[in-house]
Write a protein that holds these residues in place. Sequence first.
Motif: not given
Length: 430
Positions: A320-341
């Motif tokens: 939910g809403v908080d002050n931590d927008p760390t891009d999560p390591a989503t299980p099975g995810r294959s696309d790039i971290s768009h915000g980091t890019h």
Amino acid sequence: MKMFSFRGPVAAAFLSAVLVACPQPSSPGDTLEGQAITLGYDLDLQLQQNFTGSWAVSSLPDWLSAVPSTGTGPLSLALHAKRSASVPTAAAQAALTGTVVVQWRSSDGKQTGEAVFPVQADLYRLQGQVGVSGTALVASDLSTSAAALRGLSVVPATPSRVIVTYRSAAARTSALGQERGVRSAAGQTLTLETTDVAATLARLRQQPGVQSAVPDAVMSALDLSQGAASAVPTATSTQALAAPLNPTDEYAASQWAYRLLGYPAVWRDMQQTPYTHAVTVAVLDTGVRYDHPDLKGKLYGPGDGALDVLGETTNGDGDGVDNDPTDPATPGRSDISHGTHVSGIIAANWGSFAPPCPTCSGSGVVGASYTAPIKVLPVRVLDAPGGNGSESDIALAVRYAAGEPNVVVGGKSYTNPHPAQIINLSLGGH
């Protein structure tokens, strides 16, 4: 109405040009003939050709649509260019190209064939490029070539003034009462007379209220009436300008957009006149990888203004809403971290770092900001697995990033301690 007539070779050349610019339908018949199609910068074009049989479009470029796809009688296609479909992979080229293939059958059913229509749509056109010699740009040395152009003896003039621009009217007013040799004043700018330009520039550039200080360059009138031949620079009348700055980070060579936009020259100039004004760039995206070594020191973190506005626990990092927008390591995810890019394009560090894994790069990419004191404020508005976000969440995040006080998100009030001068949204609607 005025009528014009053309005869001979001139008429033939004119007619040929018209045919190339505006493809004309062939004579009525039982065959379709391919012809070149040029959209230029237009989105739509009507392709027509006389025909008496049946036809069907069998192939199109991915960036082009054609309606209808089949028909009987004259060929009539409404073509529409969808440039955005190919721009991510083809924007480094000036035009999109491809072929439209139409299968046809004559009205008596005895003949079949295929008509191929080469098609082109322009993306951009570059004009006024400076010639390149080796790795350095080359320009005419006006102190020698100007004399050749005018047939005069020219004594090169050196600047004796400095143009200084202040960050505020108050800073300029204060300087007006302190600086000596003020020749003119306009807006937030002063022109100063000086006997030592270099020393004056160095002094002014150390002052926090100064936005920029540059020599008041001396211009010379050029008379080209001596003829074009005299204007051609020779080996003794050229000088190499300061070479553009090309970074050496491992993947910098693949960042072709910087070169297309002229960033190497901007980076070169930043070495001579560093940008000192701190800027916050809010990146409204999927969040960011705080552990990425290429972004070390370039991010505002949790507790320092970063925010995750996604309330649904199925989106983002699931809490939910908080002050931590760390891009999560989503299980099975294959696309790039768009915000980091996106954050890397803006502010990635130059130079080497300790590789985070045995096969990882030790330098990565470079950010456009180079040495400018720019920091990224990550605000998560898009879920990581799908990259989707609602218009209301995005609008709320824009208000927060801009510094509007007491923005209520998820029942709690937030105020951004680092209001952004720039807000980046690399997203779009359907």
